[in-house]
Scaffold this motif. Structure first.
Motif, PDB file in Angstrom:
ATOM      1  N   LYS A  82       0.823  -1.207   0.000  1.00 39.84           N
ATOM      2  CA  LYS A  82       0.000   0.000   0.000  1.00 39.84           C
ATOM      3  C   LYS A  82       0.862   1.264   0.000  1.00 39.84           C
ATOM      4  CE  LYS A  82      -3.668  -0.250   2.807  1.00 39.84           C
ATOM      5  NZ  LYS A  82      -4.451  -0.578   4.018  1.00 39.84           N
ATOM      6  N   ALA A  83       1.876   1.289   0.848  1.00 37.25           N
ATOM      7  CA  ALA A  83       2.720   2.475   0.958  1.00 37.25           C
ATOM      8  C   ALA A  83       3.481   2.723  -0.348  1.00 37.25           C
ATOM      9  CB  ALA A  83       3.698   2.313   2.124  1.00 37.25           C
ATOM     10  N   GLN A  84       4.098   1.672  -0.878  1.00 29.34           N
ATOM     11  CA  GLN A  84       4.869   1.845  -2.107  1.00 29.34           C
ATOM     12  C   GLN A  84       3.974   2.187  -3.292  1.00 29.34           C
ATOM     13  OE1 GLN A  84       8.041  -1.162  -2.719  1.00 29.34           O
ATOM     14  NE2 GLN A  84       7.757  -1.740  -0.569  1.00 29.34           N
ATOM     15  N   CYS A  85       2.783   1.584  -3.329  1.00 28.15           N
ATOM     16  CA  CYS A  85       1.833   1.874  -4.409  1.00 28.15           C
ATOM     17  C   CYS A  85       1.473   3.357  -4.422  1.00 28.15           C
ATOM     18  CB  CYS A  85       0.572   1.028  -4.230  1.00 28.15           C
ATOM     19  SG  CYS A  85      -0.685   1.306  -5.501  1.00 28.15           S
ATOM     20  N   ARG A  86       1.191   3.909  -3.251  1.00 30.81           N
ATOM     21  CA  ARG A  86       0.823   5.327  -3.173  1.00 30.81           C
ATOM     22  C   ARG A  86       2.003   6.234  -3.538  1.00 30.81           C
ATOM     23  NH1 ARG A  86      -3.955   6.808  -0.288  1.00 30.81           N
ATOM     24  NH2 ARG A  86      -5.537   5.387  -1.107  1.00 30.81           N
ATOM     25  N   ILE A  87       3.197   5.832  -3.165  1.00 25.75           N
ATOM     26  CA  ILE A  87       4.372   6.654  -3.491  1.00 25.75           C
ATOM     27  C   ILE A  87       4.605   6.659  -4.998  1.00 25.75           C
ATOM     28  CG2 ILE A  87       6.886   6.804  -3.279  1.00 25.75           C
ATOM     29  CD1 ILE A  87       6.522   5.820  -0.347  1.00 25.75           C
ATOM     30  N   PHE A  88       4.552   5.486  -5.639  1.00 32.14           N
ATOM     31  CA  PHE A  88       4.700   5.421  -7.094  1.00 32.14           C
ATOM     32  C   PHE A  88       3.628   6.284  -7.763  1.00 32.14           C
ATOM     33  CE2 PHE A  88       7.568   1.954  -6.404  1.00 32.14           C
ATOM     34  CZ  PHE A  88       8.205   1.673  -7.609  1.00 32.14           C
ATOM     35  N   GLY A  89       2.381   6.146  -7.282  1.00 35.20           N
ATOM     36  CA  GLY A  89       1.282   6.903  -7.863  1.00 35.20           C
ATOM     37  C   GLY A  89       1.440   8.398  -7.681  1.00 35.20           C
ATOM     38  N   LYS A  90       1.920   8.818  -6.510  1.00 35.54           N
ATOM     39  CA  LYS A  90       2.095  10.245  -6.231  1.00 35.54           C
ATOM     40  C   LYS A  90       3.141  10.853  -7.163  1.00 35.54           C
ATOM     41  CE  LYS A  90       1.273  13.894  -3.600  1.00 35.54           C
ATOM     42  NZ  LYS A  90      -0.041  14.566  -3.607  1.00 35.54           N
ATOM     43  N   LEU A  91       4.207  10.120  -7.415  1.00 37.03           N
ATOM     44  CA  LEU A  91       5.254  10.623  -8.314  1.00 37.03           C
ATOM     45  C   LEU A  91       4.718  10.806  -9.733  1.00 37.03           C
ATOM     46  CD1 LEU A  91       8.331   8.521  -7.131  1.00 37.03           C
ATOM     47  CD2 LEU A  91       7.772  10.874  -6.536  1.00 37.03           C
ATOM     48  N   LYS A  92       3.802   9.914 -10.131  1.00 35.78           N
ATOM     49  CA  LYS A  92       3.193  10.047 -11.460  1.00 35.78           C
ATOM     50  C   LYS A  92       2.247  11.242 -11.488  1.00 35.78           C
ATOM     51  CE  LYS A  92       2.500   8.139 -15.587  1.00 35.78           C
ATOM     52  NZ  LYS A  92       3.563   7.804 -16.529  1.00 35.78           N
ATOM     53  N   GLU A  93       1.417  11.356 -10.445  1.00 38.30           N
ATOM     54  CA  GLU A  93       0.441  12.448 -10.371  1.00 38.30           C
ATOM     55  C   GLU A  93       1.127  13.811 -10.389  1.00 38.30           C
ATOM     56  OE1 GLU A  93      -1.833  11.884  -6.849  1.00 38.30           O
ATOM     57  OE2 GLU A  93      -2.549   9.906  -7.462  1.00 38.30           O
ATOM     58  N   GLU A  94       2.259  13.907  -9.702  1.00 39.89           N
ATOM     59  CA  GLU A  94       2.958  15.193  -9.583  1.00 39.89           C
ATOM     60  C   GLU A  94       3.932  15.441 -10.736  1.00 39.89           C
ATOM     61  OE1 GLU A  94       2.277  17.412  -7.377  1.00 39.89           O
ATOM     62  OE2 GLU A  94       0.949  16.234  -6.096  1.00 39.89           O
ATOM     63  N   ASN A  95       3.836  14.586 -11.779  1.00 38.22           N
ATOM     64  CA  ASN A  95       4.605  14.788 -13.019  1.00 38.22           C
ATOM     65  C   ASN A  95       6.120  14.719 -12.836  1.00 38.22           C
ATOM     66  OD1 ASN A  95       2.253  15.210 -14.655  1.00 38.22           O
ATOM     67  ND2 ASN A  95       2.103  17.265 -13.794  1.00 38.22           N
ATOM     68  N   PHE A  96       6.582  13.905 -11.885  1.00 38.18           N
ATOM     69  CA  PHE A  96       8.017  13.674 -11.790  1.00 38.18           C
ATOM     70  C   PHE A  96       8.467  12.674 -12.851  1.00 38.18           C
ATOM     71  CE2 PHE A  96       7.075  15.356  -7.580  1.00 38.18           C
ATOM     72  CZ  PHE A  96       8.063  16.317  -7.475  1.00 38.18           C
ATOM     73  N   PHE A  97       7.493  12.038 -13.509  1.00 36.41           N
ATOM     74  CA  PHE A  97       7.748  11.174 -14.652  1.00 36.41           C
ATOM     75  C   PHE A  97       6.799  11.618 -15.762  1.00 36.41           C
ATOM     76  CE2 PHE A  97       9.408   8.918 -11.091  1.00 36.41           C
ATOM     77  CZ  PHE A  97      10.476   8.169 -11.577  1.00 36.41           C
ATOM     78  N   GLY A  98       7.218  11.497 -17.002  1.00 36.56           N
ATOM     79  CA  GLY A  98       6.418  11.960 -18.131  1.00 36.56           C
ATOM     80  C   GLY A  98       5.140  11.167 -18.309  1.00 36.56           C
ATOM     81  N   PRO A  99       4.169  11.706 -19.095  1.00 37.40           N
ATOM     82  CA  PRO A  99       2.871  11.050 -19.271  1.00 37.40           C
ATOM     83  C   PRO A  99       2.973   9.669 -19.914  1.00 37.40           C
ATOM     84  CG  PRO A  99       3.123  12.908 -20.780  1.00 37.40           C
ATOM     85  CD  PRO A  99       4.246  12.986 -19.807  1.00 37.40           C
ATOM     86  N   LYS A 100       4.008   9.453 -20.739  1.00 37.63           N
ATOM     87  CA  LYS A 100       4.175   8.148 -21.383  1.00 37.63           C
ATOM     88  C   LYS A 100       5.349   7.370 -20.793  1.00 37.63           C
ATOM     89  CE  LYS A 100       2.149   9.468 -25.811  1.00 37.63           C
ATOM     90  NZ  LYS A 100       2.342   9.540 -27.270  1.00 37.63           N
ATOM     91  N   GLU A 101       5.795   7.820 -19.639  1.00 38.71           N
ATOM     92  CA  GLU A 101       6.966   7.211 -19.003  1.00 38.71           C
ATOM     93  C   GLU A 101       6.537   6.413 -17.773  1.00 38.71           C
ATOM     94  OE1 GLU A 101      11.267   8.752 -17.175  1.00 38.71           O
ATOM     95  OE2 GLU A 101       9.679  10.172 -17.677  1.00 38.71           O
ATOM     96  N   GLU A 102       7.040   5.194 -17.675  1.00 37.55           N
ATOM     97  CA  GLU A 102       6.755   4.384 -16.492  1.00 37.55           C
ATOM     98  C   GLU A 102       7.518   4.924 -15.286  1.00 37.55           C
ATOM     99  OE1 GLU A 102       6.345  -0.035 -16.838  1.00 37.55           O
ATOM    100  OE2 GLU A 102       7.416   0.344 -18.700  1.00 37.55           O
TER     101      GLU A 102
END
Length: 600
Positions: A485-505
């Motif tokens: 749960k913790a790691q899932c939310r962290i991965f998701g937060k990084l995506k939401e906050e655009n620390f990774f591109g829209p087409k980037e894993e």
């Protein structure tokens, strides 16, 4: 992979019609069209051309009133463990997409308008099951298209009796094949959950239950009023099970009863419609920059607000959607809100349908990432044990239509303690971009506190190792479910906050420590085990050589990859460690019991 199957072909269509379409879209073909009743075949000069034909034509081009379905033609004997999944929402996060397909390995192509994913499964049966479950299923208003990627090494299928190929020789008929109509949209059994003022509950029930029975009969619904929950609370939850129309009719009737009771009792306050929805659906209901919610408000003439995230607890995953307006306007808004929620639910169900064995050692029921709870689950669930306390579904049965546990427990050795009791706590060091620390911590530490509470884990961010450090270490301590749960939310937060591109894993590095004497078991003879781990999980797993064990005689194992790859690798390594620990345990002499601890 150059031969194409063209389905949903009109009986009036001819070879010339299909040639005209291919010529119009500038798609070359290397042979004539073989036109049958309701379908056709054609060869393309290469795989790239075939892929372009599928992307350009399938579901987009009409011929004699029918929209063509184009996919790879794969004989039954050449159907392998590999599938191609098309028409994936272009904005879909790949961490979420991994859930959808129970991947053994994953290749992503985002050059097309909608994304295309190539997937390899462990067995042909898993691929067949995925084909049946996913083909045509809805994901955020996109109907997935699934086809086999042929095994070129398999012997081509010989002609059947009489030299004619039948549908049985090709497997189940396709969506555009004769005799098979359009796939009906699966009707979800997600209920409508409302909050009503406690003083109106008696009027809704009526004398000896007459009113509620009448509503149930007229709307063909099952209605549960949870009077015993939250004794003394100002509001009580109501759960309505029916078709969408039945739920809406029951909701309107209940609002009318409350309005009449308010007039009779001279209750002067406004009575809004309050809908309860699982937090996982709320983001999609709101939409990007609040567009979905604004549109519902404009179309229905209502004012809609949603309770803040801070109100959520581990045992209350629901948000309150408050709708203000006339009864007619609120009813229209309810229909639109629930339509969005049902679409999100169906999307998640398609995604999770194949996940019972995704990550060995993980109790998906205890994660709280998807709707769960006992029928009649209300805002308070204080009597429910925390995740991990039970081997099965810790929230009981689903209020969303399931009779039994929402997902069967898949706990394996890696999450079972050596003795009876709670699963053992694990420590994982997860490395995030240094610039993302503020987003993870949140204003005045609110986000990391909520995340820690939600996951049931201790989450701390280690000090930076230097002024120019590009990464920061997040220390997560908790059992397997809490780690997930913790790691899932962290991965998701990084995506939401655009620390990774829209087409980037989102790919991160995680470190776990293992006893130095167990490191060899993780590596295996000649590196066999670690190589198998990497092939299985799609994560990079490295046990650095010549490490000096720390003060606890432990060494580091480094895991890099996208979220599910990292999770699967962590679980597999924990399984190895559990086996090593069990082998290290001294065995009791035959026929004797280990001594019981003395009472203090």
């Amino acid at each position: 992979m150059n031969k194409l199957y063209i389905g949903n072909v009109s009986a009036e269509a001819s070879e010339e019609d299909l040639e005209t379409i291919f010529k119009q879209w500038k798609i070359p073909h290397s042979g004539p069209f073989l036109v049958k009743t309701g379908y056709a075949f054609v060869d393309c000069p290469d795989e790239k051309t075939a892929m372009r034909a599928i992307d350009v034509l399938s579901g987009k081009v009409e011929l004699h009133g029918k929209v063509l379905e184009v996919e790879h033609s794969v004989p039954k004997r050449q159907r392998s463990c590999k599938l191609q999944i098309r028409n994936i929402p272009p904005h879909m996060q790949w961490e979420v997409m991994c859930v959808c397909v129970c991947v053994f390995s994953l290749t992503v192509n985002t050059d097309t308008e909608t994304a295309v994913v190539s997937v390899r499964y462990a067995t042909k049966d898993q691929a067949r099951l995925a084909m049946e479950k996913l083909n045509g299923s809805m994901m955020e208003n996109f109907a997935l298209k699934v086809s086999y990627i042929p095994d070129e090494t398999a012997a081509p299928e010989g002609p059947s009796a009489g030299g004619r190929r039948t549908f049985n020789s090709r497997g189940p008929p396709r969506s555009g094949s004769p005799g098979l109509g359009a796939r009906p949209k699966v009707q979800s059994d997600i209920p409508l959950r409302m909050l009503v003022p406690t003083q109106f509950v008696g009027a809704i029930i009526g004398k000896e239950g007459a009113t509620i029975r009448n509503i149930t009969k007229q709307t063909h619904s099952k209605i549960d009023i949870h009077r015993k929950e939250n004794a003394g609370a100002a509001e009580k939850p109501i759960t309505i099970h029916s078709t969408p129309e039945g739920c809406s009719n029951a909701c309107t009737t209940i609002m009318e009863i409350m309005q009449k009771e308010a007039l009779d009792t001279k209750f002067t306050e406004e009575i809004p419609l309050k809908i309860l929805a699982h937090n996982n659906f709320v983001g999609r209901l709101i939409g990007k920059e609040g567009r979905n919610l604004k549109k519902i408000e404009q179309d229905t003439g209502t004012k809609i607000t949603i309770s803040p995230l801070q109100d959520l607890t581990l045992y209350n995953p629901e948000r309150t959607i408050t709708i203000k307006g006339s009864i007619e306007a609120c009813s229209s808004a309810e229909q639109e809100v629930m339509k969005k929620i049902r679409e999100s639910y169906e999307s998640d169900m398609a995604a999770m349908n194949l996940q019972s064995n995704l990550i060995p050692g993980l109790n998906l029921n205890a994660l709280g990432l998807f709707p769960s709870g006992a029928p009649g689950m209300g805002p308070s669930m204080s009597n429910v044990p925390p995740p991990g306390a039970l081997g099965g579904c810790s929230f009981g049965c689903s209020p969303y239509g399931a009779e039994g546990p929402f997902w069967a427990s898949v706990l394996s050795e890696s999450s079972q303690p050596l003795a009876q009791g709670q699963p053992e706590s694990e420590t994982v060091h997860l490395f995030i971009p240094a610039l993302a620390v503020g987003a993870i911590i949140g204003k005045q530490g609110q986000h990391i506190k909520q995340l820690s509470h939600f996951a049931g884990a201790s989450i701390k961010i280690a000090p930076a190792e230097g002024m120019d450090a590009k990464q920061r270490m997040v220390i997560i301590v908790g059992p397997p479910e809490a780690q997930f749960k913790a790691q899932c939310r962290i991965f998701g937060k990084l995506k939401e906050e655009n620390f990774f591109g829209p087409k980037e894993e989102v790919k991160l590095e995680a470190h776990i420590k293992v006893p130095s004497f167990a490191a060899g078991r993780v590596i295996g003879k000649g590196g066999k085990t670690v190589n198998e781990l990497q092939n299985l999980t799609c994560a990079e797993v490295v046990v650095p050589r010549d490490q000096t064990p720390d003060e606890n005689d432990q060494v580091i194992v480094k895991i890099s990859g996208h979220f599910f790859a990292c999770q699967l690798a962590q679980r597999k390594i924990q399984e190895i460690l559990t086996q090593v620990r069990r082998q290290q345990q001294p065995k009791s002499p035959s026929g004797t019991q280990p001594p019981l601890p003395r009472r203090k």
